[in-house]
Write a protein that holds these residues in place. Sequence first.
Motif, PDB file in Angstrom:
ATOM      1  N   VAL A   1       3.214  -4.560  13.692  1.00 14.29           N
ATOM      2  CA  VAL A   1       2.489  -3.014  14.002  1.00 14.29           C
ATOM      3  C   VAL A   1       1.422  -2.519  13.358  1.00 14.29           C
ATOM      4  N   ALA A   2       0.438  -1.812  13.711  1.00 12.43           N
ATOM      5  CA  ALA A   2      -0.494  -1.391  12.841  1.00 12.43           C
ATOM      6  C   ALA A   2      -0.027   0.102  12.522  1.00 12.43           C
ATOM      7  N   GLU A   3      -0.455   0.544  11.314  1.00 15.71           N
ATOM      8  CA  GLU A   3      -0.237   1.764  10.737  1.00 15.71           C
ATOM      9  C   GLU A   3      -0.519   2.954  11.655  1.00 15.71           C
ATOM     10  N   GLY A   4       0.194   3.905  11.773  1.00 14.28           N
ATOM     11  CA  GLY A   4      -0.127   5.034  12.628  1.00 14.28           C
ATOM     12  C   GLY A   4       1.236   5.754  13.211  1.00 14.28           C
ATOM     13  N   PRO A   5       0.940   6.714  13.925  1.00 15.19           N
ATOM     14  CA  PRO A   5       2.143   7.615  14.706  1.00 15.19           C
ATOM     15  C   PRO A   5       2.960   6.406  15.469  1.00 15.19           C
TER      16      PRO A   5
ATOM     17  N   ARG B   1       3.569   3.470  15.107  1.00 12.83           N
ATOM     18  CA  ARG B   1       4.480   2.368  14.172  1.00 12.83           C
ATOM     19  C   ARG B   1       5.491   3.234  13.689  1.00 12.83           C
ATOM     20  N   GLU B   2       5.244   4.543  13.240  1.00 10.04           N
ATOM     21  CA  GLU B   2       6.413   5.351  12.887  1.00 10.04           C
ATOM     22  C   GLU B   2       7.403   5.566  13.858  1.00 10.04           C
ATOM     23  N   ALA B   3       7.136   6.022  15.085  1.00  6.96           N
ATOM     24  CA  ALA B   3       7.985   6.144  16.239  1.00  6.96           C
ATOM     25  C   ALA B   3       8.803   4.940  16.337  1.00  6.96           C
ATOM     26  N   ALA B   4       8.213   3.884  16.666  1.00  5.11           N
ATOM     27  CA  ALA B   4       8.724   2.539  16.972  1.00  5.11           C
ATOM     28  C   ALA B   4       9.600   2.235  15.844  1.00  5.11           C
TER      29      ALA B   4
ATOM     30  N   GLY C   1      -6.296  -7.491   6.600  1.00  7.71           N
ATOM     31  CA  GLY C   1      -6.535  -8.964   6.754  1.00  7.71           C
ATOM     32  C   GLY C   1      -5.898  -9.705   7.645  1.00  7.71           C
ATOM     33  N   ASP C   2      -5.341  -9.072   8.781  1.00  8.52           N
ATOM     34  CA  ASP C   2      -4.741  -9.650   9.976  1.00  8.52           C
ATOM     35  C   ASP C   2      -4.759  -8.812  11.292  1.00  8.52           C
ATOM     36  N   TRP C   3      -4.562  -9.551  12.311  1.00  7.26           N
ATOM     37  CA  TRP C   3      -4.223  -8.747  13.552  1.00  7.26           C
ATOM     38  C   TRP C   3      -3.066  -7.986  13.568  1.00  7.26           C
ATOM     39  N   LYS C   4      -2.983  -6.664  14.087  1.00  5.84           N
ATOM     40  CA  LYS C   4      -1.971  -5.842  14.166  1.00  5.84           C
ATOM     41  C   LYS C   4      -1.853  -5.445  15.683  1.00  5.84           C
ATOM     42  N   MET C   5      -0.631  -4.985  15.990  1.00  5.80           N
ATOM     43  CA  MET C   5      -0.524  -4.657  17.317  1.00  5.80           C
ATOM     44  C   MET C   5      -0.706  -3.044  17.098  1.00  5.80           C
ATOM     45  N   VAL C   6      -1.340  -2.322  18.216  1.00  7.73           N
ATOM     46  CA  VAL C   6      -1.608  -0.885  18.256  1.00  7.73           C
ATOM     47  C   VAL C   6      -0.405  -0.330  19.224  1.00  7.73           C
ATOM     48  N   LEU C   7       0.232   0.692  19.017  1.00  6.19           N
ATOM     49  CA  LEU C   7       1.332   1.144  20.083  1.00  6.19           C
ATOM     50  C   LEU C   7       0.910   2.678  20.314  1.00  6.19           C
TER      51      LEU C   7
ATOM     52  N   ASP D   1       1.423   6.648  20.460  1.00  6.88           N
ATOM     53  CA  ASP D   1       2.194   7.615  19.654  1.00  6.88           C
ATOM     54  C   ASP D   1       3.261   7.776  19.444  1.00  6.88           C
ATOM     55  N   ASP D   2       3.886   7.423  20.828  1.00  5.46           N
ATOM     56  CA  ASP D   2       5.438   7.506  21.050  1.00  5.46           C
ATOM     57  C   ASP D   2       6.412   6.406  20.590  1.00  5.46           C
TER      58      ASP D   2
END
Length: 174
Positions: A74-78, A80-83, A143-149, A151-152
Motif C-alpha cells: 500500500v502506497a504512503e498516505g492516510p 495506508r495509515e488507516a489500513a 521503484g514499484d507499483w503500490k496500491m492507493v487506498l 483515506d479511511d
Amino acid sequence: MTGTITEPPKGTDWELVGRVAAPSIKGHGPGIVDDDGFRSCYSRTPIGAVLAASNWTAMGSDPDLAEHLTDRIVAEGPGREAALAKAESEGEGSSSTADDVSIQIAGFRVVSYDGKEANVQLGYTSSYGFNLVYPTYMKWEGGDWKMVLADDGDLITPPYPLETLTGFVRWYGA
C-alpha cells in the motif's frame, strides 16, 4: 508515457500462489520473489501495473502472505495509515474467506495509465459462476507499483459483480 493494452500479453507464465493463479512475464515482473513468496518489482508500464495488481490478489489468497500484505503493497498516505491501524486493531490475518469459494483472473482492462499512476480493473470468475470486477488504483512509489487506498483505509472502489467481461482483455491461467 501513456498507454493501454488491447490484447493478452505474450509470454505469460502462471503459478499458483495461495488459491489464485498469478501471472509473470519476463522483463515485466515479478522481478523478485522473496523466500516467503512475496512478489515484487514490476515494470513501469501498463503490463507491469496489471501484473502487480494480479499478483496482489494471488498473494492475498495465501494466509501467510496476506497477514502482512498491507504493509508491503500500500502506497504512503492516510489510506495506508488507516489500513494499518485497522489491521492492528482487528488482529492481522484475521480476515478469512470461505473455503469453498475461489476466484481466478479472467481478464483485465487498463482504464488509465500515465507512468505515475494507473487504474487497472481485473475481471475474475468465481467458483460460483459469477464475474467480479476489482478496480485497483495504483501509483509508482519507491521503484514499484503500490496500491492507493481511500483515506479511511478502504478500497477507493469496492469490487462489484458484472454480468459479462465484455470489454476486458481475456487473460487467464486457470
